[in-house]
Scaffold this active site. Structure first.
Site, PDB file in Angstrom:
ATOM      1  N   HIS A 198      47.824  83.256  -6.712  1.00 23.71           N
ATOM      2  CA  HIS A 198      48.211  82.439  -7.296  1.00 23.71           C
ATOM      3  C   HIS A 198      48.506  82.332  -9.252  1.00 23.71           C
ATOM      4  O   HIS A 198      48.839  81.337  -9.180  1.00 23.71           O
ATOM      5  CB  HIS A 198      45.824  82.151  -7.728  1.00 23.71           C
ATOM      6  CG  HIS A 198      45.586  81.667  -6.668  1.00 23.71           C
ATOM      7  ND1 HIS A 198      45.199  81.879  -5.568  1.00 23.71           N
ATOM      8  CD2 HIS A 198      45.385  80.146  -6.152  1.00 23.71           C
ATOM      9  CE1 HIS A 198      44.161  80.989  -4.780  1.00 23.71           C
ATOM     10  NE2 HIS A 198      45.138  79.900  -4.685  1.00 23.71           N
ATOM     11  N   GLU A 443      42.143  75.359   5.430  1.00 24.96           N
ATOM     12  CA  GLU A 443      43.124  76.677   5.400  1.00 24.96           C
ATOM     13  C   GLU A 443      41.922  77.887   6.325  1.00 24.96           C
ATOM     14  O   GLU A 443      42.162  78.564   5.364  1.00 24.96           O
ATOM     15  CB  GLU A 443      43.084  76.594   3.985  1.00 24.96           C
ATOM     16  CG  GLU A 443      41.819  76.072   3.145  1.00 24.96           C
ATOM     17  CD  GLU A 443      41.679  75.934   1.859  1.00 24.96           C
ATOM     18  OE1 GLU A 443      42.966  76.481   1.607  1.00 24.96           O
ATOM     19  OE2 GLU A 443      40.663  76.003   1.150  1.00 24.96           O
ATOM     20  N   ASP A 467      46.284  79.811   2.147  1.00 21.66           N
ATOM     21  CA  ASP A 467      45.072  80.312   3.284  1.00 21.66           C
ATOM     22  C   ASP A 467      45.336  80.473   4.762  1.00 21.66           C
ATOM     23  O   ASP A 467      44.429  81.551   4.449  1.00 21.66           O
ATOM     24  CB  ASP A 467      43.359  79.732   2.652  1.00 21.66           C
ATOM     25  CG  ASP A 467      43.243  80.611   1.248  1.00 21.66           C
ATOM     26  OD1 ASP A 467      42.987  82.223   0.783  1.00 21.66           O
ATOM     27  OD2 ASP A 467      42.650  79.615   0.811  1.00 21.66           O
ATOM     28  N   CYS A 514      49.914  70.595   1.685  1.00 23.81           N
ATOM     29  CA  CYS A 514      49.403  71.552   0.015  1.00 23.81           C
ATOM     30  C   CYS A 514      49.936  72.907  -0.152  1.00 23.81           C
ATOM     31  O   CYS A 514      49.534  73.237  -1.049  1.00 23.81           O
ATOM     32  CB  CYS A 514      48.891  70.214  -0.515  1.00 23.81           C
ATOM     33  SG  CYS A 514      46.729  71.514  -0.044  1.00 23.81           S
TER      34      CYS A 514
HETATM   35  C1  PEP Z   1      46.562  77.505   0.606  1.00 24.13           C
HETATM   36  O1  PEP Z   1      45.525  77.660   0.783  1.00 24.13           O
HETATM   37  O2  PEP Z   1      47.534  77.071   0.948  1.00 24.13           O
HETATM   38  C2  PEP Z   1      46.540  76.042  -1.220  1.00 24.13           C
HETATM   39  C3  PEP Z   1      46.770  74.853  -1.020  1.00 24.13           C
HETATM   40  O3  PEP Z   1      45.282  76.424  -2.215  1.00 24.13           O
HETATM   41  P1  PEP Z   1      45.037  77.332  -2.742  1.00 24.13           P
HETATM   42  O4  PEP Z   1      46.725  77.707  -2.696  1.00 24.13           O
HETATM   43  O5  PEP Z   1      44.776  77.027  -3.965  1.00 24.13           O
HETATM   44  O6  PEP Z   1      44.169  78.694  -2.442  1.00 24.13           O
HETATM   45 MG    MG Z   2      43.669  77.067  -0.762  1.00 23.26          MG
END
Ligand code: PEP
Ligand code: MG
Length: 588
Positions: A198, A443, A467, A514
């Site tokens: 993150h 995910e 994920d 996303c």
């Molecule tokens: C992902 O897991 O691809 C996602 C968009 O959520 P995050 O990266 O915040 O876990």
């Molecule tokens: Mg995620």
């Protein structure tokens, strides 16, 4: 000083040149030195006043607790106050200073280590876990002692010699990254972290060059060293020669010029050469990011990572934003997007996004209590957020996105909670959009393998590839030791994506991506040829992806796409991906 180069994992784009600003090591990693007899009492009172300061801090946190705060929060603070007043922590380290002449930090850590060892022996699991509380309290005292409670670069991005500042750290938590958003800096370099940790995500969304997973850069680089970060190559050059700096400045200027050119595409819709429109949306972490999304002409926000409103809130262990505060934040983003869709993802905390930094000590790994699991366990927190999101829906086009769903009961319970929040608002006479769309993040592999369960109950899907890859390939996305195994074109991943887009199309519901794959230009053609029509990514990347789409002919890519989906040969997949981006398909 001789120049040297470090190779890490690239996580964002661009080049930056500046001077290193080293973040101090973790709070428990303190200096050890012996003090003279005549300094003993001064050292004792230094520790006493740090303890008194933390007592005051804890008391004011107590009195600042919002009236609707969960009762556990008060209890949590009570425990910390009790621990701090216990002679084992407030008196024993003073004796260590007096008898062994240790400096205050060392004395405190020595005592905490001794206490921790005793706790390890305790049979009762609950009591054993209180060790973390002792460490958290001690860290608070250490932060006051070392003056690192709020440790930000001393200058705002540019030092006295007009050099840009580059943050160098062992690791930077996503919460700390959020603090850096307010203090301009031009790059960051960390020893730890994977391509989709993150922290990496925040750097991408800020559009700041960064390299992570460098191993021991924070030990090799010294304060104020000159650095070049070449983000695209994942390279950090330490103490570069003036000639090299000049060469990189030229490359940097060229990149800036190219970016300016791309900004002309802001109002151009992302339509392929064969007339298919792709929605390019932006991922945001805070409401203010909506401005950048609008600046690049995003067709909406495809992912608002709402947890960043909850994390690293200063002063308290668990001071959550109130419904009102959240409502204002969501409304701000919704209004900034001027009627374009804003997909607000509900709280996705846990794993590498702890609610606050003290939780680093609590085991809460990726397979643990995170995202929707956490929300369903803490229904009051979830309900408060849902009410706030629904209230914001009266001001624009809001979608609700639920992270990490895997089980039918999680879908049922989430929908029931949304219905309950709506009912409460109705009773309270508060406006909201009753037709707000609710979507699931795909995910977890289990979700991608049980899509009928999802498409029946939800209005849309959004694939979190970060994920999905982590869980499918069993690699911690934040761990640089396994970063080489992070492979977004592994046949298993491509199959899961294909299954998801096919199921969503059949059910007639929209599906977006996303996760990081949506912003990877090497994959853009493959994804649109597979049938994806919505891609959500960091705003800084969006113009480049748009340019790629404008040069894409989906019809011409079908044969290669089918071949990629049919093969299990990683080499062939790579060759076909490269071929897809070649001139043959880049018809203008
Ligand atoms: C992902 O897991 O691809 C996602 C968009 O959520 P995050 O990266 O915040 O876990
Ligand atoms: Mg995620």
């Amino acid at each position: 000083m001789a120049s040297f180069t470090l190779q890490g994992i690239p996580v964002s784009r661009g080049i930056t040149i500046g001077r290193a600003h080293l973040l101090r090591p973790a709070a428990m990693d303190v200096q050890h030195y012996l003090i003279a007899q005549e300094q003993v009492e001064a050292e004792v009172s230094r520790l006493q006043s740090a303890i008194a300061q933390v007592q005051l801090d804890l008391q004011s946190l107590w009195s600042d607790l919002p009236t609707d705060a969960p009762t556990e929060l008060g209890a949590f603070l009570d425990v910390h106050v009790l621990i701090l007043s216990d002679p084992m922590l407030s008196e024993a380290p003073l004796d260590i200073i007096r008898t062994r002449h240790y400096n205050a930090e060392w004395a405190l850590v020595t005592q905490v280590d001794a206490l921790s060892a005793q706790f390890d022996e305790i049979e009762d699991e609950y009591l054993r876990e209180r060790k973390a509380d002792i460490q958290q309290v001690a860290e608070r005292v250490l932060k006051v002692l070392t003056g690192t409670a709020h440790q930000l670069p001393r200058a705002l991005g540019v030092d006295e010699q007009n050099a840009n500042m580059i943050v160098v750290a062992r690791d930077i938590s996503p919460a700390d990254m959020m603090q850096f958003r307010d203090v301009a800096f031009t790059g960051f370099v960390t020893d730890e972290g994977g391509p989709n940790s993150h922290t990496a995500i925040v750097s991408r969304s800020l559009g700041i060059p960064a390299v992570v997973g460098l191993g021991n850069a924070s030990q090799l680089i010294e304060q104020d060293d000159w650095l070049i970060i070449d983000s695209d190559a994942g390279v950090v050059i330490v103490a570069p020669s003036p000639l090299l700096i000049a060469q990189y400045r030229d490359r940097q200027a060229l990149l800036i010029k190219e970016r300016k050119k791309l900004s002309k595409l802001k109002k151009t819709p992302a339509i392929t050469l064969d007339g298919i429109e792709i929605q390019l949306l932006a991922n945001i972490e805070l409401p203010e990011d909506a401005v950048a999304a609008m600046e690049v002409g995003a067709s909406g926000v495809g992912l608002f990572r709402s947890e960043f409103l909850f994390m690293g809130r200063t002063g308290s262990e668990l001071q959550l934003p109130t419904e009102e505060e959240q409502f204002e934040a969501y409304k701000k983003a919704v209004q900034a997007m001027k009627g374009r869709p804003v997909t607000i993802r509900t709280l996705d905390v846990g794993a590498d996004k702890p609610l606050d930094s003290s939780e680093h000590n609590i085991l809460n790994p990726a397979l643990g209590l995170r995202a929707i699991r956490y929300c369903l366990k803490e229904p009051q927190i979830f309900l408060t957020q849902l009410r706030a999101i629904l209230r914001a829906s009266a001001f624009g086009n809001v979608h609700i996105l639920i992270p990490m769903l895997a089980h039918a009961f999680e879908i049922e319970q989430s929908l029931a909670m949304i219905a309950q929040a709506k009912q409460e608002l109705l009773t309270d006479g508060i406006a909201f959009d009753d037709g707000v769309k609710v979507g699931a993040m795909i995910e977890v592999p289990a979700a991608a393998l049980s899509l009928p369960m999802f498409v029946k109950k939800l209005d849309f899907l959004s694939i979190g590839t970060n994920d999905l890859i982590q869980y499918t390939l069993a690699i911690d996305r934040a761990d640089h030791e396994v970063a080489h195994l992070y492979n977004d074109t592994h046949p298993a991943i491509l199959q899961l994506l294909d299954m998801t887009v096919t199921a969503a199309d059949r059910a007639g519901i929209p599906v977006a991506i996303c996760g990081g794959m949506a912003g990877d230009i090497k994959l853009t053609r493959l994804l649109v040829a597979m049938g994806f029509r919505e891609l959500s990514m960091p705003a800084a990347i969006l113009p480049e992806i748009k340019q790629e789409i404008l040069k894409t002919n989906i019809g011409l890519l079908q044969v290669a796409t089918k071949k990629i989906l049919r093969t299990y040969d990683p080499k062939l997949i790579q060759e076909l991906l490269v071929a897809m981006r070649s001139q043959e398909f880049a018809t203008n």
